[in-house]
Scaffold this active site. Structure first.
Site, PDB file in Angstrom:
ATOM      1  N   TYR A  30     -40.390 -34.309 162.561  1.00 44.26           N
ATOM      2  CA  TYR A  30     -41.633 -35.070 162.695  1.00 44.26           C
ATOM      3  C   TYR A  30     -42.462 -34.551 163.872  1.00 44.26           C
ATOM      4  O   TYR A  30     -43.689 -34.470 163.797  1.00 44.26           O
ATOM      5  CB  TYR A  30     -41.329 -36.561 162.877  1.00 44.26           C
ATOM      6  N   GLU A  31     -41.789 -34.192 164.958  1.00 42.60           N
ATOM      7  CA  GLU A  31     -42.472 -33.722 166.162  1.00 42.60           C
ATOM      8  C   GLU A  31     -42.722 -32.212 166.147  1.00 42.60           C
ATOM      9  O   GLU A  31     -43.156 -31.644 167.145  1.00 42.60           O
ATOM     10  CB  GLU A  31     -41.646 -34.090 167.407  1.00 42.60           C
ATOM     11  N   GLY A  98     -41.602 -53.657 162.073  1.00 41.81           N
ATOM     12  CA  GLY A  98     -41.214 -54.258 163.339  1.00 41.81           C
ATOM     13  C   GLY A  98     -39.953 -53.655 163.938  1.00 41.81           C
ATOM     14  O   GLY A  98     -39.430 -54.175 164.924  1.00 41.81           O
ATOM     15  N   ILE A  99     -39.479 -52.552 163.374  1.00 44.94           N
ATOM     16  CA  ILE A  99     -38.241 -51.948 163.864  1.00 44.94           C
ATOM     17  C   ILE A  99     -38.438 -51.383 165.266  1.00 44.94           C
ATOM     18  O   ILE A  99     -37.598 -51.606 166.152  1.00 44.94           O
ATOM     19  CB  ILE A  99     -37.737 -50.864 162.891  1.00 44.94           C
ATOM     20  N   TYR A 134     -47.137 -48.424 172.076  1.00 42.94           N
ATOM     21  CA  TYR A 134     -46.631 -48.667 173.427  1.00 42.94           C
ATOM     22  C   TYR A 134     -47.598 -49.514 174.235  1.00 42.94           C
ATOM     23  O   TYR A 134     -47.182 -50.379 175.009  1.00 42.94           O
ATOM     24  CB  TYR A 134     -46.335 -47.347 174.143  1.00 42.94           C
TER      25      TYR A 134
END
Length: 162
Positions: A30-31, A98-99, A134
């Site tokens: 993904y990154e 919501g994980i 965040y």
């Protein structure tokens, strides 16, 4: 450990090493850092068994769909410990349930219970969705600090000096 609508969280155990490796590899892909994964399942087994790292596994219908790994730190400025979240990943098809919030909430609960002063982590500067998340949970970016890393040949060269 804790149940939520659509998923549950549980502590990562040494026998989860293969699962952790699979999820770490998915995070690296993904990154766009897939070629940087050098860890093995045995590495994760040893780290979890030796309590060098602690973690959570998110599951849906008994299938692992995400993980969060962290370890203890210490702040000389506060004189208290902290937790460093090394990685958090939720499979893309399971995001927005919501994980991620549950991971950070559980780590925060443990930090507070253990008397830690803070929880910290890094985020890639291009990951706008993660940064926005965040900010929503109250995290503040530390723009005045830059990460430094000593690795590979430079690490070995410095270690070999005088």
């Amino acid at each position: 450990m804790s149940r939520h609508p659509g998923f549950s969280l549980r502590d990562a155990r040494p026998r989860d090493a293969e699962t952790v490796l699979r999820l770490v590899t998915a995070l690296a892909e993904y990154e766009n850092l897939g070629n940087e994964v050098k860890a093995t399942a045995q590495d994760f087994y040893g780290a979890l068994a030796g309590k060098k790292v602690k973690g959570l596994i998110a599951e849906a219908d008994g299938e692992p769909i995400g993980f969060c790994l962290w370890y203890d730190t210490f702040s000389t400025f506060t004189g208290r410990g902290g937790l460093w979240i090394e990685d958090v990943f939720v499979a893309p098809e399971h995001r927005r349930l919501g994980i991620g919030r549950a991971f950070f909430q559980e780590v925060a609960k443990r930090a507070v219970a253990d008397g830690h002063a803070r929880v910290e982590w890094n985020v890639l500067d291009w990951n706008a969705p993660a940064i926005a998340f965040y900010r929503r949970i109250g995290a503040v970016g530390q723009d005045e600090w830059t990460d430094q890393r000593l690795t590979g040949e430079a690490l070995h060269a410095l270690a070999a000096e005088g």
